[in-house]
Design an enzyme around this catalytic site. Sequence first.
Site, PDB file in Angstrom:
ATOM      1  CG  HIS A 138      -1.904  -1.126   1.272  1.00 49.86           C
ATOM      2  ND1 HIS A 138      -2.103  -1.896   2.382  1.00 49.86           N
ATOM      3  CD2 HIS A 138      -2.748  -1.612   0.326  1.00 49.86           C
ATOM      4  CE1 HIS A 138      -3.031  -2.808   2.139  1.00 49.86           C
ATOM      5  NE2 HIS A 138      -3.439  -2.658   0.886  1.00 49.86           N
ATOM      6  CE  LYS A 191     -13.771  -8.231   3.638  1.00 51.22           C
ATOM      7  NZ  LYS A 191     -12.503  -7.757   3.121  1.00 51.22           N
ATOM      8  NE  ARG A 198      -2.633  -7.446  -4.509  1.00 46.67           N
ATOM      9  CZ  ARG A 198      -3.367  -7.648  -3.439  1.00 46.67           C
ATOM     10  NH1 ARG A 198      -2.800  -8.047  -2.325  1.00 46.67           N
ATOM     11  NH2 ARG A 198      -4.670  -7.475  -3.472  1.00 46.67           N
ATOM     12  CB  SER A 203      -4.265  -6.813   4.165  1.00 47.83           C
ATOM     13  OG  SER A 203      -3.823  -5.556   3.747  1.00 47.83           O
TER      14      SER A 203
HETATM   15  P1  ADP Z   1      -9.790  -3.851  -0.615  1.00 37.60           P
HETATM   16  O1  ADP Z   1     -10.455  -4.649   0.453  1.00 37.60           O
HETATM   17  O2  ADP Z   1     -10.542  -2.622  -1.034  1.00 37.60           O
HETATM   18  O3  ADP Z   1      -9.243  -4.620  -1.785  1.00 37.60           O
HETATM   19  P2  ADP Z   1      -7.041  -3.694   0.365  1.00 37.60           P
HETATM   20  O4  ADP Z   1      -6.592  -2.984   1.588  1.00 37.60           O
HETATM   21  O5  ADP Z   1      -6.874  -5.175   0.341  1.00 37.60           O
HETATM   22  O6  ADP Z   1      -8.537  -3.222   0.165  1.00 37.60           O
HETATM   23  O7  ADP Z   1      -6.293  -3.084  -0.898  1.00 37.60           O
HETATM   24  C1  ADP Z   1      -6.413  -1.745  -1.254  1.00 37.60           C
HETATM   25  C2  ADP Z   1      -5.790  -1.546  -2.627  1.00 37.60           C
HETATM   26  O8  ADP Z   1      -4.382  -1.802  -2.551  1.00 37.60           O
HETATM   27  C3  ADP Z   1      -6.332  -2.501  -3.691  1.00 37.60           C
HETATM   28  O9  ADP Z   1      -6.379  -1.811  -4.926  1.00 37.60           O
HETATM   29  C4  ADP Z   1      -5.293  -3.595  -3.752  1.00 37.60           C
HETATM   30  O10 ADP Z   1      -5.268  -4.225  -5.010  1.00 37.60           O
HETATM   31  C5  ADP Z   1      -4.031  -2.768  -3.510  1.00 37.60           C
HETATM   32  N1  ADP Z   1      -2.930  -3.573  -2.988  1.00 37.60           N
HETATM   33  C6  ADP Z   1      -2.949  -4.415  -1.937  1.00 37.60           C
HETATM   34  N2  ADP Z   1      -1.737  -4.966  -1.753  1.00 37.60           N
HETATM   35  C7  ADP Z   1      -0.932  -4.470  -2.718  1.00 37.60           C
HETATM   36  C8  ADP Z   1       0.456  -4.690  -3.086  1.00 37.60           C
HETATM   37  N3  ADP Z   1       1.222  -5.537  -2.432  1.00 37.60           N
HETATM   38  N4  ADP Z   1       0.938  -3.981  -4.137  1.00 37.60           N
HETATM   39  C9  ADP Z   1       0.133  -3.143  -4.820  1.00 37.60           C
HETATM   40  N5  ADP Z   1      -1.164  -2.903  -4.549  1.00 37.60           N
HETATM   41  C10 ADP Z   1      -1.692  -3.569  -3.502  1.00 37.60           C
END
Ligand code: ADP
Length: 148
Positions: A17, A41, A90, A127
């Site tokens: 992030h 959730k 990703r 995450s």
């Molecule tokens: P959501 O539940 O909305 O997907 P996340 O917190 O999992 O929220 O992810 C937020 C954004 O960050 C999403 O667009 C996700 O694809 C991106 N993201 C998560 N991990 C990575 C990473 N390692 N590299 C690049 N983008 C990421």
Amino acid sequence: MRKGLFPGSFDPFTLGHADIVKRALRLFDEVVIAVGYNENKTGWLSVEERVETIKRLYKDEPRVTVESYIGLTADFARERSITAIIRGVRTTVDFEYETQMADVNRQLSGIETIMLPASPHLASLSSSICRELAHFGHDISPCLPKGK
Ligand code: ADP
């Protein structure tokens, strides 16, 4: 004034992030990191805890602000006069999902989504993997950005 909105769960906010935020700051004057409440959730960390942690990380970066929101990302983006929504991609699975979300958000608000490809060395980081590792007692600090 170009204002990007980076919405997500950020449960927890990882190096992946942080990498997207760093790169988005080259494209936008301001980046709003928005932690969404998900009614389906409970979450691992509370939304308040996530917001506080991310705020602390960016306390010396005036171009980054952190907020939480309830409801549709498109509505929140419109209320905040956002130029574009930022998402990280990703895998092809991410891409399919993000394309659908981008289409819905554009139809609802007219706001475009900018998708940034994950940096290759961070593309396996999620995450959910962090939560799984923490659940089994592993130290996840190497996956998290370090505060100053
Ligand atoms: P959501 O539940 O909305 O997907 P996340 O917190 O999992 O929220 O992810 C937020 C954004 O960050 C999403 O667009 C996700 O694809 C991106 N993201 C998560 N991990 C990575 C990473 N390692 N590299 C690049 N983008 C990421």
